[in-house]
Motif scaffolding. Structure first.
Motif, PDB file in Angstrom:
ATOM      1  N   THR A 170      -6.597 -15.372  22.420  1.00  0.00           N
ATOM      2  CA  THR A 170      -7.612 -14.091  22.614  1.00  0.00           C
ATOM      3  C   THR A 170      -8.340 -15.074  21.644  1.00  0.00           C
ATOM      4  O   THR A 170      -8.599 -16.003  21.249  1.00  0.00           O
ATOM      5  CB  THR A 170      -6.952 -13.044  21.253  1.00  0.00           C
ATOM      6  OG1 THR A 170      -7.410 -13.133  20.139  1.00  0.00           O
ATOM      7  CG2 THR A 170      -5.684 -12.337  21.907  1.00  0.00           C
ATOM      8  N   SER A 215      -8.713  -2.277  28.550  1.00  0.00           N
ATOM      9  CA  SER A 215      -9.532  -3.320  29.154  1.00  0.00           C
ATOM     10  C   SER A 215     -10.711  -3.177  29.270  1.00  0.00           C
ATOM     11  O   SER A 215     -11.288  -1.835  30.227  1.00  0.00           O
ATOM     12  CB  SER A 215      -7.880  -3.272  30.124  1.00  0.00           C
ATOM     13  OG  SER A 215      -8.372  -2.287  30.925  1.00  0.00           O
ATOM     14  N   LEU A 239      -9.154  -6.326  26.490  1.00  0.00           N
ATOM     15  CA  LEU A 239      -8.761  -7.236  27.153  1.00  0.00           C
ATOM     16  C   LEU A 239      -9.931  -7.241  28.117  1.00  0.00           C
ATOM     17  O   LEU A 239     -10.342  -6.604  28.554  1.00  0.00           O
ATOM     18  CB  LEU A 239      -7.588  -6.318  27.776  1.00  0.00           C
ATOM     19  CG  LEU A 239      -6.956  -7.190  28.809  1.00  0.00           C
ATOM     20  CD1 LEU A 239      -5.207  -6.886  28.602  1.00  0.00           C
ATOM     21  CD2 LEU A 239      -7.506  -7.031  30.215  1.00  0.00           C
ATOM     22  N   ILE A 288      -8.518 -10.140  24.924  1.00  0.00           N
ATOM     23  CA  ILE A 288      -7.441 -11.127  25.477  1.00  0.00           C
ATOM     24  C   ILE A 288      -7.659 -11.674  26.670  1.00  0.00           C
ATOM     25  O   ILE A 288      -9.173 -11.161  27.312  1.00  0.00           O
ATOM     26  CB  ILE A 288      -6.102  -9.779  25.447  1.00  0.00           C
ATOM     27  CG1 ILE A 288      -5.647  -9.545  23.927  1.00  0.00           C
ATOM     28  CG2 ILE A 288      -5.001 -10.420  26.114  1.00  0.00           C
ATOM     29  CD1 ILE A 288      -4.425  -8.492  24.831  1.00  0.00           C
ATOM     30  N   ASP A 329      -7.247 -12.339  29.942  1.00  0.00           N
ATOM     31  CA  ASP A 329      -6.183 -11.883  30.715  1.00  0.00           C
ATOM     32  C   ASP A 329      -6.200 -12.298  32.296  1.00  0.00           C
ATOM     33  O   ASP A 329      -5.762 -11.483  33.382  1.00  0.00           O
ATOM     34  CB  ASP A 329      -5.012 -10.045  30.498  1.00  0.00           C
ATOM     35  CG  ASP A 329      -4.283 -10.088  30.840  1.00  0.00           C
ATOM     36  OD1 ASP A 329      -3.157 -11.113  30.736  1.00  0.00           O
ATOM     37  OD2 ASP A 329      -4.284  -8.971  31.169  1.00  0.00           O
ATOM     38  N   VAL A 359      -0.888  -9.247  30.637  1.00  0.00           N
ATOM     39  CA  VAL A 359      -0.867  -8.061  30.291  1.00  0.00           C
ATOM     40  C   VAL A 359      -1.323  -7.036  30.845  1.00  0.00           C
ATOM     41  O   VAL A 359      -0.668  -5.357  30.058  1.00  0.00           O
ATOM     42  CB  VAL A 359      -2.070  -7.875  28.998  1.00  0.00           C
ATOM     43  CG1 VAL A 359      -1.956  -6.980  28.064  1.00  0.00           C
ATOM     44  CG2 VAL A 359      -1.433  -9.283  27.429  1.00  0.00           C
TER      45      VAL A 359
END
Length: 219
Positions: free
Chosen positions: A16, A36, A69, A97, A99, A104
């Motif tokens: 992160t 997200s 995210l 995050i 990603d 995730v």
């Protein structure tokens, strides 16, 4: 297995903007929001992350840890955060995050499988705007999924946290359009005899619908 309300939030370890995070360890003993974003350097996401940063004290008062995210790599996140801070006049101090591999996103079913245009250059789907509210026992208490085109309402997310925290502590539920300070509903599992002791002066509209003054939140 699909995640549902009442599921234990799956654990993961990720890179992160604030370093490596082990999710369960990071949120231990706290409420948490995991949300997200389809991609970095996108307009709606930039406003959303700015709003969360602007309201960081609201989440902190409620003991809520924030974890964003986005489906990009860490180097992109770091540059994007500079834009978010500049555009919104804030300081993004919560982790985001990285990603890019959708690890995730797959774990939490955040991918946009229905819109075949919503993919990156490799043809991998972007994430939709998912929100998970997770309690201190790591139980998922709320799931909302917005389309990529629509920014979230963070007033609503905070409203739900207030409702959940009051309900967990005081054996109440909250009616439609409830806001902090409004009357609440006596939980159906509380008998009238109990209600007289716990909520003296409660009012009965129907045998199954009983209102009382809202307990106070600690902020």
């Amino acid at each position: 297995m699909s995640l549902r309300l009442g599921s234990i939030a799956p654990d993961f370890t990720v890179q992160t903007t604030k370093g490596v995070i082990e999710f369960h360890k990071h949120i231990e003993g706290s409420w948490a929001i995991l949300f997200s974003h389809p991609a970095d350097f996108t307009p709606v996401c930039t406003t959303e992350l700015g709003e969360v940063a602007r309201r960081s004290s609201d989440f902190a008062q409620r003991g809520v840890k924030i974890l964003g995210l986005s489906a990009n790599e860490l180097k992109d996140h770091e540059k994007w955060v500079e834009d978010i801070n500049e555009v919104n006049n804030v300081n993004v101090d919560f982790p985001i995050i990285a990603d890019g591999d959708r690890k995730v996103a797959k774990l939490y079913d955040m991918l946009d499988h229905l819109d075949d245009t919503n993919v990156d250059q490799k043809g991998i789907p972007f994430t939709v705007r998912s929100v998970f509210i997770i309690d201190p026992k790591k139980v998922i208490r709320l799931i909302i999924t917005y389309p990529a085109s629509t920014g979230r309402n963070f007033d609503e997310i905070i409203r739900v946290i207030d409702s959940l925290q009051l309900g967990d502590k005081h054996r109440i539920t909250t009616p439609a359009n409830w806001k902090k300070g409004d009357d609440v509903i006596v939980h159906p599992g509380v008998s009238n005899e109990e209600a007289e002791k716990i909520f003296p002066g409660f009012r009965t509209v129907k045998p199954y619908l009983r209102f009382t003054n809202s307990p106070k939140l600690p902020f």
